[in-house]
Design a protein around this motif. Structure first.
Motif, PDB file in Angstrom:
ATOM      1  N   VAL A 141       0.801  -1.267   0.003  1.00 30.75           N
ATOM      2  CA  VAL A 141      -0.007   0.021  -0.117  1.00 30.75           C
ATOM      3  C   VAL A 141       0.888   1.179  -0.111  1.00 30.75           C
ATOM      4  CG1 VAL A 141      -2.078   1.158   1.139  1.00 30.75           C
ATOM      5  CG2 VAL A 141      -1.643  -1.276   1.324  1.00 30.75           C
ATOM      6  N   ALA A 142       0.481   2.314  -0.841  1.00 36.09           N
ATOM      7  CA  ALA A 142       1.279   3.447  -0.888  1.00 36.09           C
ATOM      8  C   ALA A 142       0.322   4.476  -1.448  1.00 36.09           C
ATOM      9  CB  ALA A 142       2.713   3.044  -1.790  1.00 36.09           C
ATOM     10  N   GLY A 143       0.811   5.772  -1.579  1.00 34.13           N
ATOM     11  CA  GLY A 143       0.034   6.971  -1.814  1.00 34.13           C
ATOM     12  C   GLY A 143       0.019   7.818  -0.917  1.00 34.13           C
ATOM     13  N   MET A 144      -1.306   8.333  -0.928  1.00 33.00           N
ATOM     14  CA  MET A 144      -1.649   9.678   0.058  1.00 33.00           C
ATOM     15  C   MET A 144      -3.121   9.234   0.834  1.00 33.00           C
ATOM     16  SD  MET A 144       0.956  11.706   0.453  1.00 33.00           S
ATOM     17  CE  MET A 144       0.309  13.204   1.134  1.00 33.00           C
ATOM     18  N   ILE A 145      -3.227   9.888   1.980  1.00 31.67           N
ATOM     19  CA  ILE A 145      -2.175  10.515   2.922  1.00 31.67           C
ATOM     20  C   ILE A 145      -1.765   9.102   3.616  1.00 31.67           C
ATOM     21  CG2 ILE A 145      -1.866  12.082   4.588  1.00 31.67           C
ATOM     22  CD1 ILE A 145      -4.417  13.605   3.676  1.00 31.67           C
ATOM     23  N   GLY A 146      -0.469   9.226   3.972  1.00 37.84           N
ATOM     24  CA  GLY A 146      -0.218   8.122   4.680  1.00 37.84           C
ATOM     25  C   GLY A 146      -0.711   7.887   6.345  1.00 37.84           C
ATOM     26  N   TYR A 162      -5.044 -10.354   4.385  1.00 39.90           N
ATOM     27  CA  TYR A 162      -4.009 -10.201   3.405  1.00 39.90           C
ATOM     28  C   TYR A 162      -2.692  -9.880   4.117  1.00 39.90           C
ATOM     29  CZ  TYR A 162      -7.659  -9.329   0.019  1.00 39.90           C
ATOM     30  OH  TYR A 162      -8.872  -9.584  -0.704  1.00 39.90           O
ATOM     31  N   HIS A 163      -1.577 -10.354   3.633  1.00 41.80           N
ATOM     32  CA  HIS A 163      -0.399  -9.899   4.074  1.00 41.80           C
ATOM     33  C   HIS A 163      -0.178  -8.580   3.647  1.00 41.80           C
ATOM     34  CE1 HIS A 163       4.247  -9.491   3.719  1.00 41.80           C
ATOM     35  NE2 HIS A 163       4.215 -10.432   4.203  1.00 41.80           N
ATOM     36  N   VAL A 164       0.330  -7.676   4.585  1.00 42.52           N
ATOM     37  CA  VAL A 164       0.349  -6.172   4.161  1.00 42.52           C
ATOM     38  C   VAL A 164       1.585  -5.660   4.147  1.00 42.52           C
ATOM     39  CG1 VAL A 164      -0.385  -4.104   5.002  1.00 42.52           C
ATOM     40  CG2 VAL A 164      -1.961  -5.795   5.203  1.00 42.52           C
ATOM     41  N   THR A 165       2.207  -4.874   3.153  1.00 42.07           N
ATOM     42  CA  THR A 165       3.423  -4.320   3.217  1.00 42.07           C
ATOM     43  C   THR A 165       3.032  -2.958   2.899  1.00 42.07           C
ATOM     44  OG1 THR A 165       4.474  -6.049   2.168  1.00 42.07           O
ATOM     45  CG2 THR A 165       5.664  -4.180   2.162  1.00 42.07           C
ATOM     46  N   MET A 166       3.785  -1.822   3.991  1.00 45.50           N
ATOM     47  CA  MET A 166       3.582  -0.571   3.734  1.00 45.50           C
ATOM     48  C   MET A 166       4.770   0.022   3.435  1.00 45.50           C
ATOM     49  SD  MET A 166       0.357  -0.373   5.055  1.00 45.50           S
ATOM     50  CE  MET A 166       0.414   1.394   5.182  1.00 45.50           C
ATOM     51  N   LEU A 167       4.741   0.792   2.346  1.00 45.79           N
ATOM     52  CA  LEU A 167       5.852   1.365   1.877  1.00 45.79           C
ATOM     53  C   LEU A 167       6.049   2.673   2.165  1.00 45.79           C
ATOM     54  CD1 LEU A 167       5.252  -0.032  -1.708  1.00 45.79           C
ATOM     55  CD2 LEU A 167       6.677  -1.012  -0.152  1.00 45.79           C
ATOM     56  N   LYS A 168       7.051   2.672   3.250  1.00 45.58           N
ATOM     57  CA  LYS A 168       7.177   4.017   3.831  1.00 45.58           C
ATOM     58  C   LYS A 168       7.871   5.476   3.307  1.00 45.58           C
ATOM     59  CE  LYS A 168      11.473   2.421   5.942  1.00 45.58           C
ATOM     60  NZ  LYS A 168      12.148   2.107   7.210  1.00 45.58           N
ATOM     61  N   ASP A 169       8.471   4.975   2.283  1.00 52.90           N
ATOM     62  CA  ASP A 169       8.949   6.356   1.414  1.00 52.90           C
ATOM     63  C   ASP A 169       8.239   6.492   0.196  1.00 52.90           C
ATOM     64  OD1 ASP A 169       9.859   4.139   0.037  1.00 52.90           O
ATOM     65  OD2 ASP A 169      11.894   4.945   0.019  1.00 52.90           O
TER      66      ASP A 169
END
Length: 211
Positions: A141-146, A162-169
């Motif tokens: 998951v990426a985009g706005m607003i974090g 779901y297996h969740v990955t947050m893309l911090k940058d």
């Protein structure tokens, strides 16, 4: 944290609100975020993410937001974020503002969801059905607003198994570095992985190369 493993046929990337309102210089939301975009490298990282996801054959989903005149005037029990958006007529339906930014718009075979109305994209779109019909189990998951839509949708994905990955940058918070650091500090509480875009794409490519 589980070992990072992303089989392309079961891996999806969701980009939230990559629209002109937020990412174009003339967008109403852009001035609020441009300094954080520059500090974090959000725009460049999103471009890199999208190119890498396409190169590796991942499922790609886009979720924008929009509101009609009726929704601006008749929405009952407005939350603080809705109040702020409605007073400034952000994400106005049918306008340039809600079109996907040219750098972040769907390509062939990619999914543009119906506009989401609430903070968690799962709540007012068919995202869950779109993921399931494609066999997606691993969602980044990426985009706005974090600290709003991205965080809420990540939590919603975890709750749905779901297996969740947050893309911090590849995101930013609503109010600068202190809130960004706090936001990223919350991500491990519900996400299975919290990675940079480079780390994520490297993990995808390790999975692909090992097959």
């Amino acid at each position: 944290m589980q070992e990072d493993h992303y089989p392309p046929e079961a891996t999806g990337v969701l980009l939230i609100d990559t629209v002109n309102e937020v990412f174009a210089e003339k967008g109403k939301g852009y001035p609020q975020y441009k300094e954080e975009f520059a500090r974090i490298g959000v725009v460049e990282n999103l471009r890199h993410l999208l190119a890498g996801a396409r190169r590796n054959g991942l499922h790609i989903f886009f979720s924008g937001m929009s509101y009609s005149d009726d929704e601006y005037s008749n929405w009952r029990h407005k939350s603080g974020i809705h109040q702020a958006m409605f007073e400034n007529r952000l994400f106005e339906q049918g306008t340039w503002a809600v079109q996907f930014h040219p750098d972040f718009e769907p390509g062939p075979g990619e999914v543009a969801l119906a506009p989401h109305k609430n903070i968690d994209v799962f709540m007012t779109t068919d995202l869950d059905a779109q993921l399931k019909r494609r066999g997606v189990e691993y969602l980044a998951v990426a985009g706005m607003i974090g600290s709003m839509c991205v965080e809420s949708t990540g939590r919603g994905a975890m709750e749905r198994g779901y297996h969740v990955t947050m893309l911090k940058d590849a995101t930013a918070s609503h109010s600068g570095k202190q809130e960004y650091d706090s936001m990223v500090g919350r991500y491990p509480l519900f996400a299975h992985s919290v990675l940079t875009v480079d780390e994520y794409l490297a993990a995808v490519e390790r999975t692909t190369g090992a097959r």
